[in-house]
Motif scaffolding. Structure first.
Motif, mmCIF file in Angstrom:
data_model
loop_
_atom_site.group_PDB
_atom_site.id
_atom_site.type_symbol
_atom_site.label_atom_id
_atom_site.label_comp_id
_atom_site.label_asym_id
_atom_site.label_seq_id
_atom_site.Cartn_x
_atom_site.Cartn_y
_atom_site.Cartn_z
ATOM 1 N N ARG A 1 63.777 63.365 62.328
ATOM 2 C CA ARG A 1 64.846 63.256 63.312
ATOM 3 C C ARG A 1 65.109 64.617 63.950
ATOM 4 O O ARG A 1 65.377 64.716 65.150
ATOM 5 C CB ARG A 1 66.097 62.705 62.633
ATOM 6 N N MET A 2 65.019 65.671 63.162
ATOM 7 C CA MET A 2 65.184 67.029 63.675
ATOM 8 C C MET A 2 64.155 67.318 64.763
ATOM 9 O O MET A 2 64.489 67.868 65.820
ATOM 10 C CB MET A 2 65.034 68.042 62.540
ATOM 11 N N ILE A 3 62.927 66.895 64.532
ATOM 12 C CA ILE A 3 61.850 67.211 65.470
ATOM 13 C C ILE A 3 62.013 66.448 66.781
ATOM 14 O O ILE A 3 61.971 67.047 67.870
ATOM 15 C CB ILE A 3 60.477 66.909 64.822
ATOM 16 N N TYR A 4 62.217 65.122 66.708
ATOM 17 C CA TYR A 4 62.313 64.396 67.977
ATOM 18 C C TYR A 4 63.644 64.665 68.686
ATOM 19 O O TYR A 4 63.724 64.583 69.918
ATOM 20 C CB TYR A 4 62.027 62.893 67.840
ATOM 21 N N THR A 5 64.679 65.030 67.926
ATOM 22 C CA THR A 5 65.935 65.406 68.562
ATOM 23 C C THR A 5 65.809 66.732 69.293
ATOM 24 O O THR A 5 66.433 66.942 70.340
ATOM 25 C CB THR A 5 67.079 65.474 67.522
ATOM 26 N N ASP A 6 64.989 67.649 68.760
ATOM 27 C CA ASP A 6 64.704 68.890 69.486
ATOM 28 C C ASP A 6 64.137 68.573 70.868
ATOM 29 O O ASP A 6 64.489 69.215 71.865
ATOM 30 C CB ASP A 6 63.698 69.748 68.711
ATOM 31 N N GLY B 1 57.558 63.496 66.001
ATOM 32 C CA GLY B 1 58.621 62.652 65.465
ATOM 33 C C GLY B 1 58.181 61.218 65.303
ATOM 34 O O GLY B 1 58.496 60.557 64.302
ATOM 35 N N LEU B 2 57.430 60.709 66.272
ATOM 36 C CA LEU B 2 56.938 59.330 66.204
ATOM 37 C C LEU B 2 55.975 59.144 65.036
ATOM 38 O O LEU B 2 56.078 58.152 64.285
ATOM 39 C CB LEU B 2 56.241 58.971 67.521
ATOM 40 N N ILE B 3 55.045 60.054 64.876
ATOM 41 C CA ILE B 3 54.072 59.953 63.780
ATOM 42 C C ILE B 3 54.799 59.958 62.436
ATOM 43 O O ILE B 3 54.478 59.178 61.528
ATOM 44 C CB ILE B 3 53.048 61.110 63.855
ATOM 45 N N GLY B 4 55.790 60.840 62.294
ATOM 46 C CA GLY B 4 56.544 60.901 61.049
ATOM 47 C C GLY B 4 57.326 59.632 60.778
ATOM 48 O O GLY B 4 57.279 59.082 59.667
ATOM 49 N N ILE C 1 57.919 69.169 75.659
ATOM 50 C CA ILE C 1 58.825 68.205 75.035
ATOM 51 C C ILE C 1 58.036 67.060 74.403
ATOM 52 O O ILE C 1 58.420 66.520 73.360
ATOM 53 C CB ILE C 1 59.815 67.659 76.082
ATOM 54 N N LEU C 2 56.914 66.712 75.022
ATOM 55 C CA LEU C 2 56.088 65.606 74.512
ATOM 56 C C LEU C 2 55.602 65.876 73.096
ATOM 57 O O LEU C 2 55.472 64.940 72.294
ATOM 58 C CB LEU C 2 54.894 65.378 75.440
ATOM 59 N N LEU C 3 55.325 67.122 72.782
ATOM 60 C CA LEU C 3 54.836 67.472 71.446
ATOM 61 C C LEU C 3 55.876 67.126 70.384
ATOM 62 O O LEU C 3 55.541 66.555 69.337
ATOM 63 C CB LEU C 3 54.496 68.964 71.392
ATOM 64 N N PHE C 4 57.129 67.435 70.639
ATOM 65 C CA PHE C 4 58.205 67.141 69.687
ATOM 66 C C PHE C 4 58.363 65.633 69.499
ATOM 67 O O PHE C 4 58.537 65.149 68.378
ATOM 68 C CB PHE C 4 59.517 67.749 70.175
ATOM 69 N N LEU C 5 58.288 64.891 70.603
ATOM 70 C CA LEU C 5 58.448 63.438 70.520
ATOM 71 C C LEU C 5 57.284 62.804 69.764
ATOM 72 O O LEU C 5 57.480 61.877 68.963
ATOM 73 C CB LEU C 5 58.554 62.845 71.927
ATOM 74 N N THR D 1 66.868 73.823 64.557
ATOM 75 C CA THR D 1 65.683 74.319 65.260
ATOM 76 C C THR D 1 65.788 74.063 66.758
ATOM 77 O O THR D 1 64.778 74.028 67.459
ATOM 78 C CB THR D 1 64.402 73.644 64.712
ATOM 79 N N SER D 2 67.020 73.910 67.247
ATOM 80 C CA SER D 2 67.201 73.567 68.660
ATOM 81 C C SER D 2 66.713 74.668 69.599
ATOM 82 O O SER D 2 66.480 74.412 70.776
ATOM 83 C CB SER D 2 68.675 73.271 68.947
ATOM 84 N N PHE D 3 66.534 75.872 69.067
ATOM 85 C CA PHE D 3 66.023 76.960 69.898
ATOM 86 C C PHE D 3 64.527 76.805 70.176
ATOM 87 O O PHE D 3 64.008 77.380 71.131
ATOM 88 C CB PHE D 3 66.279 78.310 69.214
#
Length: 429
Positions: free
Chosen positions: A249-254, A409-412, A402-406, A377-379
Motif C-alpha cells: 500500500r505504501m508503494i502504490y500510494t506513493d 504495488g499491483l504485483i505485491g 508513477i507507473l513503476l510505483f503502481l 516514502t512520499s518523497f
C-alpha cells in the motif's frame, strides 16, 4: 461514545466531507499552481520547492503519526489528539491568506503547507481508526466508501463555489475582493479553513471515554511510545498479511500521491491550462473519483476489497499510460477522467481492508502505521519524477515514473495472502 448508529455514521462521513477540501484545493489543484507560477521565483524553482515541501511533510508524518496512535491507544485520549491536529490543519488553511505573490513568501507557504499536511495526516489516522466504532463489520466497506465519496463531492462543491465567486467574475466575491496581488486566489485558503471548521464540528464535539491520567513525564511517554512503535512493527510481522499489505500500500500510494501533487502542475505546463480551466478540470476529476468511491463500496461487498484494489491498479496503469501518450487537450480530459474513476476505489478500499484486518485493540497503533505507509516514502515519487524530468527535459517521462510505483504495488497485492475468514468478514452474501 461513538456507536454503530446512523447518527454516528453520518457525522463520521461528514468529517470526510469537511477535511477533503484541504488535499483537493491546497495540495492538488489550486494552491500548487499559485505557488509554482506566482509565489516562487521561477516555475522550475517552484517545482523543486513544492517537491521539498512534500518531502519534509512526509518525514514529519513518519515521525509523528504512529507515535500519536500509540499514545492515544495507551492513554485512551485519542479525542484530544484528533482535535489538536484537526485544528492545526484548519489554522494553516486560514493562514495561507498571507502568502502573497512574491518569492519573499516561499518559506511561509512551505511552512504552512507542511504543518497543515502533518495536521491533516495525523488527524486522518485517528479518524480512520474510528471507522470500526461507528460501523458493524457488514457495513464497514459501505460507510467507508460513502465517506470517501462525500469527500470528493465536497471538493467539487467547494471548487465550484470558488470558481463562480472568485475566479470567473471580474469583481470576485460580489465586489468584496479584487484580483490585485491574487487576492481572489489567496482567499481560497480561508474558505477551505471555514469549510473544514464548520463541517468538522460534529466530530470534534464528540468525546470518547478517557483513560486515567498518566503520571509519567512527557519524556517517559515519548520514550515508551517509540519503543511501542518498534514493537508494533514487529507485531505486524507476526501477522504478515498486515505487514506486507502496509508495504504494498505504501508503494502504490506513493504513486497516487505523486500523481495528485503534480497533476494540476502537469496540466498547466503541458496544455497551458489557466486557473479558469484548472478548476473545472479539478471539479470533473473529483466527480469521477467520487463516483468511483460509491462503485467501490458495491464492488467490495460483492468481490472483496483486494479485488477492487487490484482491478483499480490495472486500469489506472493502462489509463495513465494512455494519458502520457496523447498530445491533445480533449483526449487528456477523457483519459484523466477515466483514470480518476479508479483512484477513489484505491483509497476507500484500502482503508476498508485495513479496518477489516486490523486487531480492534490496536486500531490507533496500526492506523498510525497505515498513515505512515502512505507518507514515509512520499518523497521518493516526487524525487524520481524530478530527477527524470531534469535528466530528460520531458515532463511526460517524469510523470511516467508513477507507473513503476503502481506496477510494483499491483504485483505485491496480487500475491498477498490474507486469511479467508477476514476477507469474508463483511461480505453481504
Amino acid at each position: 461514545m461513538m456507536k454503530p448508529t446512523k447518527y454516528y455514521q453520518f457525522i463520521w462521513c461528514l468529517y470526510d466531507w469537511a477535511h477533503t477540501v484541504w488535499p483537493v484545493l491546497i495540495i492538488t489543484f489550486v494552491f500548487p499552481n499559485y505557488f509554482v507560477n506566482n509565489v516562487a521565483l521561477t516555475p522550475a524553482a517552484g517545482n523543486i520547492a513544492w517537491a521539498n515541501t512534500m518531502t519534509i511533510s512526509g518525514i514529519l508524518i513518519a515521525l509523528f503519526a504512529p507515535i500519536i496512535g500509540v499514545i492515544s491507544d495507551t492513554l485512551r485520549n485519542s479525542t484530544l489528539w484528533f482535535r489538536l491536529f484537526t485544528l492545526l490543519n484548519i489554522a494553516c488553511a486560514f493562514s495561507l491568506w498571507y502568502v502573497k505573490p512574491s518569492s519573499d513568501y516561499v518559506y511561509l507557504a512551505m511552512a504552512l503547507t507542511i504543518l497543515g499536511t502533518v495536521g491533516f495526516e495525523v488527524s486522518s489516522a485517528l479518524y480512520n481508526g474510528y471507522l470500526t466504532s461507528v460501523t458493524t463489520p457488514k457495513d464497514l466497506s459501505k460507510i467507508s466508501g460513502i465517506g470517501w465519496g462525500l469527500g470528493y463531492f465536497s471538493g467539487i462543491l467547494c471548487l465550484t463555489f470558488c470558481l463562480f465567486t472568485l475566479v470567473l467574475p471580474d469583481a470576485p466575491m460580489f465586489g468584496l475582493l479584487t484580483k490585485d496581488e491574487y487576492i481572489h486566489i489567496r482567499a481560497i485558503g480561508p474558505i477551505v479553513g471555514l469549510w473544514y471548521l464548520v463541517f468538522s464540528l460534529p466530530m470534534l464535539l464528540q468525546s470518547e471515554p478517557e483513560g486515567q491520567q498518566s503520571k509519567l513525564s512527557v519524556l517517559q511517554i515519548l520514550t515508551m511510545s517509540y519503543q511501542q512503535f518498534i514493537q508494533s512493527i514487529r507485531k505486524t510481522k507476526k501477522q504478515p498479511y498486515i505487514y506486507y499489505f502496509l508495504i504494498y500500500r505504501m508503494i502504490y500510494t506513493d504513486g497516487i500521491n505523486t500523481l495528485f501533487i503534480f497533476a494540476g502542475i502537469y496540466a498547466a505546463k503541458t496544455f497551458g491550462m489557466s486557473f479558469n480551466e484548472i478548476i473545472p478540470f479539478a471539479i470533473a476529476c473529483n466527480l469521477s473519483a467520487g463516483i468511483g468511491c460509491f462503485l467501490a463500496s458495491a464492488s467490495d461487498s460483492v468481490f472483496g476489497e483486494r479485488f477492487t484494489i487490484n482491478i483499480s491498479l490495472v486500469f489506472l496503469i493502462i489509463l495513465l499510460t494512455c494519458l502520457l501518450l496523447i498530445n491533445t487537450i480533449v483526449y487528456f480530459w477523457v483519459y484523466a477522467l477515466l483514470a480518476t474513476l479508479f483512484v477513489g476505489p484505491l483509497q476507500t478500499s484500502s482503508r476498508s481492508l485495513m479496518a477489516k484486518i486490523c486487531p480492534p485493540e490496536s486500531k490507533g497503533e496500526f492506523f498510525g502505521l497505515y498513515a505512515l505507509s502512505g507518507r514515509i516514502t512520499s518523497f521518493l515519487g516526487p524525487l524520481f519524477l524530478s530527477l527524470v524530468t531534469q535528466a530528460t527535459g520531458s515532463d511526460k517521462l517524469g510523470m511516467a515514473t508513477i507507473l513503476l510505483f503502481l506496477l510494483i504495488g499491483l504485483i505485491g497485492m496480487a500475491q498477498l495472502k490474507i486469511p479467508h475468514h477476514l476477507l469474508l468478514l463483511n461480505r453481504n452474501h
